[in-house]
Design a protein around this motif. Structure first.
Motif, short mmCIF file in Angstrom:
data_model
loop_
_atom_site.label_atom_id
_atom_site.label_comp_id
_atom_site.label_asym_id
_atom_site.label_seq_id
_atom_site.Cartn_x
_atom_site.Cartn_y
_atom_site.Cartn_z
N PHE A 57 0.83 -1.20 0.00
CA PHE A 57 0.00 0.00 0.00
C PHE A 57 0.87 1.25 0.00
O PHE A 57 0.59 2.20 -0.74
CB PHE A 57 -0.93 -0.01 1.22
CG PHE A 57 -1.80 1.21 1.31
CD1 PHE A 57 -2.86 1.37 0.45
CD2 PHE A 57 -1.53 2.20 2.24
CE1 PHE A 57 -3.66 2.50 0.52
CE2 PHE A 57 -2.30 3.33 2.32
CZ PHE A 57 -3.39 3.47 1.46
N ALA A 58 1.93 1.24 0.80
CA ALA A 58 2.82 2.40 0.87
C ALA A 58 3.51 2.64 -0.46
O ALA A 58 3.71 3.79 -0.86
CB ALA A 58 3.85 2.21 1.97
N VAL A 59 3.86 1.58 -1.17
CA VAL A 59 4.48 1.74 -2.49
C VAL A 59 3.49 2.40 -3.45
O VAL A 59 3.84 3.29 -4.22
CB VAL A 59 4.95 0.37 -3.04
CG1 VAL A 59 5.41 0.50 -4.47
CG2 VAL A 59 6.06 -0.19 -2.18
N GLY A 60 2.25 1.94 -3.42
CA GLY A 60 1.24 2.53 -4.30
C GLY A 60 0.94 3.98 -3.96
O GLY A 60 0.74 4.81 -4.85
N VAL A 61 0.91 4.30 -2.69
CA VAL A 61 0.62 5.68 -2.28
C VAL A 61 1.77 6.61 -2.66
O VAL A 61 1.54 7.75 -3.07
CB VAL A 61 0.36 5.72 -0.75
CG1 VAL A 61 0.32 7.15 -0.25
CG2 VAL A 61 -0.92 5.02 -0.43
N ASN A 62 2.99 6.12 -2.56
CA ASN A 62 4.16 6.96 -2.85
C ASN A 62 4.55 6.98 -4.33
O ASN A 62 5.48 7.67 -4.70
CB ASN A 62 5.35 6.50 -2.02
CG ASN A 62 5.14 6.78 -0.55
OD1 ASN A 62 4.52 7.75 -0.18
ND2 ASN A 62 5.64 5.89 0.28
N SER A 63 3.85 6.22 -5.16
CA SER A 63 4.17 6.20 -6.59
C SER A 63 3.53 7.39 -7.30
O SER A 63 2.42 7.81 -6.96
CB SER A 63 3.66 4.91 -7.23
OG SER A 63 4.32 3.80 -6.67
N SER A 64 4.24 7.90 -8.27
CA SER A 64 3.70 9.02 -9.04
C SER A 64 3.35 8.52 -10.44
O SER A 64 3.64 7.38 -10.81
CB SER A 64 4.74 10.14 -9.13
OG SER A 64 5.86 9.71 -9.86
#
Length: 69
Positions: free
Chosen positions: A2-9
């Protein structure tokens, strides 16, 4: 994840789409090579340690499950 998805641009996704060979290699490793290794290790457990077939299939199932996660 989830953190990877939230921090992806958007730029990160565009870069990933532009490299389909890396994505394909990841899929092949995850869904073909790793299950094959689980099957191989389960079969070896049955033949080397003389385990019952059902127990060997359980070992195989656990290994494949662990490898796919």
């Amino acid at each position: 994840m989830f953190a990877v998805g939230v921090n992806s641009s958007v730029k990160d996704f565009i870069e990933a789409i532009q490299r389909p060979d890396a994505i394909a290699a990841g899929y092949v490793g995850q869904f073909i090579i790793k299950p094959f290794l689980g099957f191989l290790f389960g079969t070896l457990a049955v033949t080397i340690f003389n385990l019952p077939t059902a127990l060997g299939r359980g070992v195989e199932f656990i290994l494949v499950f662990i490898m796919l996660t």
